[in-house]
Write an enzyme that holds these catalytic residues in place. Sequence first.
Site, PDB file in Angstrom:
ATOM      1  N   HIS A 134     -38.452 -37.234 -11.833  1.00 18.27           N
ATOM      2  CA  HIS A 134     -38.344 -38.753 -10.336  1.00 18.27           C
ATOM      3  C   HIS A 134     -37.091 -39.787 -10.111  1.00 18.27           C
ATOM      4  O   HIS A 134     -36.687 -40.367  -9.668  1.00 18.27           O
ATOM      5  CB  HIS A 134     -39.281 -39.287 -10.951  1.00 18.27           C
ATOM      6  CG  HIS A 134     -38.618 -40.789 -12.036  1.00 18.27           C
ATOM      7  ND1 HIS A 134     -39.865 -40.644 -13.477  1.00 18.27           N
ATOM      8  CD2 HIS A 134     -38.959 -41.700 -12.219  1.00 18.27           C
ATOM      9  CE1 HIS A 134     -39.580 -41.756 -13.812  1.00 18.27           C
ATOM     10  NE2 HIS A 134     -38.669 -42.039 -13.372  1.00 18.27           N
ATOM     11  N   ASP A 164     -42.293 -33.905 -15.023  1.00 15.41           N
ATOM     12  CA  ASP A 164     -41.596 -34.618 -14.777  1.00 15.41           C
ATOM     13  C   ASP A 164     -40.604 -34.959 -15.816  1.00 15.41           C
ATOM     14  O   ASP A 164     -39.099 -35.454 -15.994  1.00 15.41           O
ATOM     15  CB  ASP A 164     -42.203 -36.808 -15.219  1.00 15.41           C
ATOM     16  CG  ASP A 164     -40.880 -37.313 -13.787  1.00 15.41           C
ATOM     17  OD1 ASP A 164     -40.712 -37.013 -13.239  1.00 15.41           O
ATOM     18  OD2 ASP A 164     -41.280 -37.979 -14.064  1.00 15.41           O
ATOM     19  N   SER A 238     -35.799 -45.315 -17.327  1.00 21.75           N
ATOM     20  CA  SER A 238     -37.507 -43.606 -17.801  1.00 21.75           C
ATOM     21  C   SER A 238     -35.637 -42.407 -17.638  1.00 21.75           C
ATOM     22  O   SER A 238     -34.743 -42.664 -17.268  1.00 21.75           O
ATOM     23  CB  SER A 238     -37.272 -43.326 -15.933  1.00 21.75           C
ATOM     24  OG  SER A 238     -39.010 -43.674 -16.067  1.00 21.75           O
TER      25      SER A 238
END
Length: 491
Positions: A134, A164, A238
């Site tokens: 992402h 992911d 992230s």
Amino acid sequence: MTRAIPALSRRLSPWLAAICLGAASVLISAPALARGPDGIADVAEKVIDAVVNISTSQTIEAKGGGGDGRGTMPQLPPGSPFEEFFDDFFKNRRGPGGGSKGGDKNGDLQPRKTNSLGSGFIVDTSGIVVTNNHVIADADEINVIMNDGTKIKAELVGVDKKTDLAVLKFKPVKPLVAVKFGDSDKLRLGEWVIAIGNPFSLGGTVTAGIVSARNRDINSGPYDSYIQTDAAINRGNSGGPLFNLDGEVIGVNTLIISPSGGSIGIGFAVPSKTVAGVVDQLRQFGELRRGWLGVRIQQVTDEIAESLNIKPPRGALIAGVEDKGPAKPAGIEPGDVVIKFDGKEIKDSGDLPIIVARTPVDRRVRMKVLRDKKELQLTVSVGELKDEEVVASAPEKGELGMTVQKLTPQIAESLGLEKADGVVVSAVDPGSVADEAGIRRGDVILEVDRKPIRSIDEYKKAVAGIRKGKGVLLLVRRGESTLFLALKPQN
């Protein structure tokens, strides 16, 4: 307090002074222990140069549609405290005469570029970087920013949306520092871990905490098995690494639970056991090849365990077997309870799909099942999982927030359906459009906007045709009844 102790000791007997000094030592050492182990600084110093910032840019098509009055949104770092304010301000304000600043003569806004930042880490000194999917999804350009500020353009090697994860590569301009994966299966609750990343675009930031939980399933995907930590993880972290005190990567920081958008001590990382296998396959094939059994499973509840005489409740109950899957020729039958696969204990139904997915395709594996209160040893040749699942999304309007899969004859039979028409909902994201509309796991979608749905392809086509901001009517079968549910995709 420590300054008063020598004067006090001169007035007290030697043994009482010793007691006082001992108590002071305890008081002094307690805050030091609260700060965590001394090794954190050593680990951070050793691995910091292997952690990188990921910078992406994407061109966004935007149309004003007759002078909606939107100005040009300032470029703010993701997570800036002013981001929400400016977003509301520029969405709602109108220029003089209702005109639109930054648009062409017809009032349409020009395409603009948006930038975002995330984190990643180097796993090979040839220039291989791991991050979250992402972080780089839909990016037109990806750059890796080293700890010293050097910025280098990167290429995408491959992605795996189900976990992911993404792998990038770039050409080094100087020698690199790389980190190694540790064994996340050996993590203990309460063990110290270190997160390094790029929160709120601040650059390399070190935080520390403990392992709060393992194998955490938060219903975000089919292979949920997260490490939960209270180490501070925020927007921009992230894709960054979670280290143990040996400086090994034991997870990839992926998401947080927070009502405010900032860390409240509940963060999740993909375990290194999963990451290492995904990275190897993406580097080798550019895609992921997951193992497949061709079975449907369900949880062994206390009631089921009691009826099958399984103490304590454990394993994965086989609810159905695909006719053309590898499980059928291996002798696996509905009602079997898998308690061991390839030497690994199956403690819960969620363990089996994760372990099978990690197993190399075509590998012959021994498995232990319970059948009629007896243990059986079976051998299965693991197949390859085909892409039979699709996330329900429509272009330019965000996800509907549900996952559907092919409705096989076995699933249809278990749901009491005479025909295997439609697609079955296998997961619903909490708080999503589908969740708010009342869609449930196990619902069978028969129609989308009054168009019959008989296959995954028909479903994809129907969903792709949903117009932005327009409600969509679904006909679903739930149990023995059918009902209509209306969804309104996000703008």
